[in-house]
Design an enzyme around this catalytic site. Structure first.
Site, PDB file in Angstrom:
ATOM      1  NE  ARG A  62      39.013  26.356  38.783  1.00  0.00           N
ATOM      2  CZ  ARG A  62      38.522  27.319  38.005  1.00  0.00           C
ATOM      3  NH1 ARG A  62      37.597  28.137  38.449  1.00  0.00           N
ATOM      4  NH2 ARG A  62      38.939  27.450  36.755  1.00  0.00           N
ATOM      5  CG  HIS A  71      31.831  27.644  38.327  1.00  0.00           C
ATOM      6  ND1 HIS A  71      32.785  26.696  38.588  1.00  0.00           N
ATOM      7  CD2 HIS A  71      32.500  28.656  37.727  1.00  0.00           C
ATOM      8  CE1 HIS A  71      33.973  27.108  38.152  1.00  0.00           C
ATOM      9  NE2 HIS A  71      33.815  28.319  37.624  1.00  0.00           N
TER      10      HIS A  71
HETATM   11  P1  NDP Z   1      46.034  35.456  38.240  1.00  0.00           P
HETATM   12  O1  NDP Z   1      46.973  34.366  37.899  1.00  0.00           O
HETATM   13  O2  NDP Z   1      46.032  36.681  37.386  1.00  0.00           O
HETATM   14  O3  NDP Z   1      46.280  35.946  39.747  1.00  0.00           O
HETATM   15  C1  NDP Z   1      46.534  35.061  40.780  1.00  0.00           C
HETATM   16  C2  NDP Z   1      46.861  35.846  42.056  1.00  0.00           C
HETATM   17  O4  NDP Z   1      46.944  34.925  43.143  1.00  0.00           O
HETATM   18  C3  NDP Z   1      48.212  36.564  41.985  1.00  0.00           C
HETATM   19  O5  NDP Z   1      48.141  37.802  42.652  1.00  0.00           O
HETATM   20  C4  NDP Z   1      49.134  35.611  42.736  1.00  0.00           C
HETATM   21  O6  NDP Z   1      50.244  36.223  43.384  1.00  0.00           O
HETATM   22  C5  NDP Z   1      48.191  35.102  43.805  1.00  0.00           C
HETATM   23  N1  NDP Z   1      48.685  33.828  44.362  1.00  0.00           N
HETATM   24  C6  NDP Z   1      48.922  32.656  43.718  1.00  0.00           C
HETATM   25  N2  NDP Z   1      49.409  31.734  44.559  1.00  0.00           N
HETATM   26  C7  NDP Z   1      49.481  32.336  45.783  1.00  0.00           C
HETATM   27  C8  NDP Z   1      49.908  31.914  47.068  1.00  0.00           C
HETATM   28  N3  NDP Z   1      50.388  30.665  47.279  1.00  0.00           N
HETATM   29  N4  NDP Z   1      49.861  32.801  48.074  1.00  0.00           N
HETATM   30  C9  NDP Z   1      49.407  34.059  47.884  1.00  0.00           C
HETATM   31  N5  NDP Z   1      48.995  34.530  46.680  1.00  0.00           N
HETATM   32  C10 NDP Z   1      49.022  33.674  45.639  1.00  0.00           C
HETATM   33  O7  NDP Z   1      44.578  34.812  38.286  1.00  0.00           O
HETATM   34  P2  NDP Z   1      43.165  35.504  37.967  1.00  0.00           P
HETATM   35  O8  NDP Z   1      43.026  36.699  38.829  1.00  0.00           O
HETATM   36  O9  NDP Z   1      42.983  35.676  36.499  1.00  0.00           O
HETATM   37  O10 NDP Z   1      42.143  34.350  38.406  1.00  0.00           O
HETATM   38  C11 NDP Z   1      42.101  33.812  39.712  1.00  0.00           C
HETATM   39  C12 NDP Z   1      41.240  32.551  39.740  1.00  0.00           C
HETATM   40  O11 NDP Z   1      39.872  32.866  39.607  1.00  0.00           O
HETATM   41  C13 NDP Z   1      41.469  31.558  38.589  1.00  0.00           C
HETATM   42  O12 NDP Z   1      42.629  30.767  38.815  1.00  0.00           O
HETATM   43  C14 NDP Z   1      40.195  30.745  38.595  1.00  0.00           C
HETATM   44  O13 NDP Z   1      40.354  29.605  39.406  1.00  0.00           O
HETATM   45  C15 NDP Z   1      39.171  31.676  39.219  1.00  0.00           C
HETATM   46  N6  NDP Z   1      38.084  32.026  38.289  1.00  0.00           N
HETATM   47  C16 NDP Z   1      36.780  31.743  38.662  1.00  0.00           C
HETATM   48  C17 NDP Z   1      35.732  32.080  37.830  1.00  0.00           C
HETATM   49  C18 NDP Z   1      34.309  31.860  38.241  1.00  0.00           C
HETATM   50  O14 NDP Z   1      33.395  32.049  37.439  1.00  0.00           O
HETATM   51  N7  NDP Z   1      34.027  31.491  39.472  1.00  0.00           N
HETATM   52  C19 NDP Z   1      35.966  32.720  36.531  1.00  0.00           C
HETATM   53  C20 NDP Z   1      37.356  32.984  36.254  1.00  0.00           C
HETATM   54  C21 NDP Z   1      38.367  32.643  37.109  1.00  0.00           C
HETATM   55  P3  NDP Z   1      51.367  37.032  42.547  1.00  0.00           P
HETATM   56  O15 NDP Z   1      50.695  38.339  42.174  1.00  0.00           O
HETATM   57  O16 NDP Z   1      52.450  37.227  43.507  1.00  0.00           O
HETATM   58  O17 NDP Z   1      51.712  36.177  41.348  1.00  0.00           O
HETATM   59  C1  OXD Z   2      37.398  29.929  34.636  1.00  0.00           C
HETATM   60  C2  OXD Z   2      36.105  29.589  35.201  1.00  0.00           C
HETATM   61  O1  OXD Z   2      38.431  29.518  35.171  1.00  0.00           O
HETATM   62  O2  OXD Z   2      35.068  29.773  34.507  1.00  0.00           O
HETATM   63  O3  OXD Z   2      37.431  30.652  33.631  1.00  0.00           O
HETATM   64  O4  OXD Z   2      36.016  29.154  36.349  1.00  0.00           O
END
Ligand code: NDP
Ligand code: OXD
Length: 313
Positions: A228, A276
């Site tokens: 993000r 994006h």
């Molecule tokens: P998940 O919820 O599956 O994974 C999030 C990970 O981040 C987990 O490992 C979590 O830790 C870790 N995390 C969260 N908060 C913290 C913190 N404070 N400190 C350290 N680690 C932290 O999310 P996804 O993998 O599915 O997606 C990640 C992000 O990717 C989405 O939220 C979205 O914003 C972005 N995205 C972007 C896209 C694009 O096209 N650019 C498309 C899709 C998604 P823990 O394992 O301990 O819970």
């Molecule tokens: C999502 C994205 O969060 O497209 O799926 O960024």
């Protein structure tokens, strides 16, 4: 009844795909005549302020996005209604494709050869092999874990950072704020796949960049942000690329999207911008996923991939 409330995407396409997958289950759209009390599920992307008004019998909010940060900031999000986010094999593969393309581009010193070509310089500098380059992935969830495993299979030295301790074969893992500096100290290419929460907002800043390993990747430490725009301090990125704190940056997301024409990121040195598109939700696999979630829930099965509102992801 399912209500579609999708802004900035092709709602017609999603509607047709969902209708095909849902059999006879009723679907309505914003302009249709319906009693809001009959709506049991709402499928949203960028919901308007009145999106949830009158929906007193909601069983779940279905989020087209994998990231739910914007949805959680909605001023009238109904309390206590579960939110199901999109988790999908194709979305994960596309994100891993983006990460691998950018990691290998930087490992192979792409910026250097582009500059040499422009100057008609023939300089045989040999890039280091993948195993000499350490990729540090912030976030080891659905997306981060897959990218870590596939980068590992390509030979990179991979490390990852998450909130709770995670175990991934062949990947050095770190957990929590206390281990953040140690994680950064051994990272050449920093990949951000965190959700945007109050804890992670602005994490890609000058202080973080200054803690990355400096002497290993030719050109300097590099960042890749596909999560993000709220994670990044864009002024700090421009300064760091200009003064050499960072060697390069690949950015797919921005504080303001579309990225304004006046943004200095467009012309910052070694800054690679994509609009994006790292991984977008595909209406074919998406309709199959959300129709299954809804129909199974109607049959009494639990909802999958429900986010924790207090945690913020
Ligand atoms: P998940 O919820 O599956 O994974 C999030 C990970 O981040 C987990 O490992 C979590 O830790 C870790 N995390 C969260 N908060 C913290 C913190 N404070 N400190 C350290 N680690 C932290 O999310 P996804 O993998 O599915 O997606 C990640 C992000 O990717 C989405 O939220 C979205 O914003 C972005 N995205 C972007 C896209 C694009 O096209 N650019 C498309 C899709 C998604 P823990 O394992 O301990 O819970
Ligand atoms: C999502 C994205 O969060 O497209 O799926 O960024």
């Amino acid at each position: 009844m399912l209500l579609l409330h999708l802004s900035d995407v092709d709602e017609d396409r999603w509607s047709a795909r969902l209708a095909a997958k849902l059999g006879g289950y009723p679907i309505v759209r914003r302009g249709d005549q319906f009693d809001p009390r009959d709506v049991r599920y709402i499928f949203v992307w960028k919901p308007l302020e009145n999106a949830f008004d009158g929906l007193t019998n909601l069983k779940a909010v279905l989020s087209l996005g994998a990231g739910v940060d914007a949805l959680l900031r909605h001023p009238r999000l109904p309390e206590g209604v579960p939110i199901v986010r999109f988790v999908d094999e194709e979305l994960t593969q596309c994100m891993t494709d983006y990460v691998i393309a950018n990691v290998t581009m930087h490992q192979r010193c792409h910026s250097r050869y582009v500059a040499d070509q422009a100057a008609r310089h023939w300089t045989q500098f040999y890039p280091a092999p993948a195993w000499d380059i350490s990729v540090g992935i912030m976030g080891l969830g659905e997306l981060g874990r897959d990218a870590a495993e596939k980068l590992r299979a390509l030979g990179f030295a991979v490390r990852g950072w998450s909130r709770k301790a995670r175990d991934i074969e062949g990947v050095e893992t770190f957990a929590g704020p206390d281990s953040f500096d140690a994680f950064l100290a051994g990272t050449d290419i920093l990949v951000n796949l965190l959700p945007l929460t109050p804890e992670t907002e602005g994490i890609l800043n000058r202080k973080t960049f200054g803690k990355l390993r400096r002497d290993n990747l030719n050109g300097g430490p590099t960042i890749i942000n596909a999560a993000r725009g709220g994670h990044q301090n864009e002024d700090d990125i421009v300064t760091a690329l200009t003064d050499g704190t960072l060697g390069a940056a690949s950015l797919d997301v921005f504080q303001t999207e579309p990225l304004p024409e006046a943004s200095p990121l467009w012309t910052a040195p070694n800054c690679y911008i994509t609009p994006h598109i790292a991984a977008i939700s595909n209406p074919d696999s998406g309709a199959a996923y959300f129709a299954r979630v809804l129909l199974e829930h109607e049959q009494g099965k639990p909802l999958p991939n429900v986010i924790d509102v207090d945690r913020g992801y």
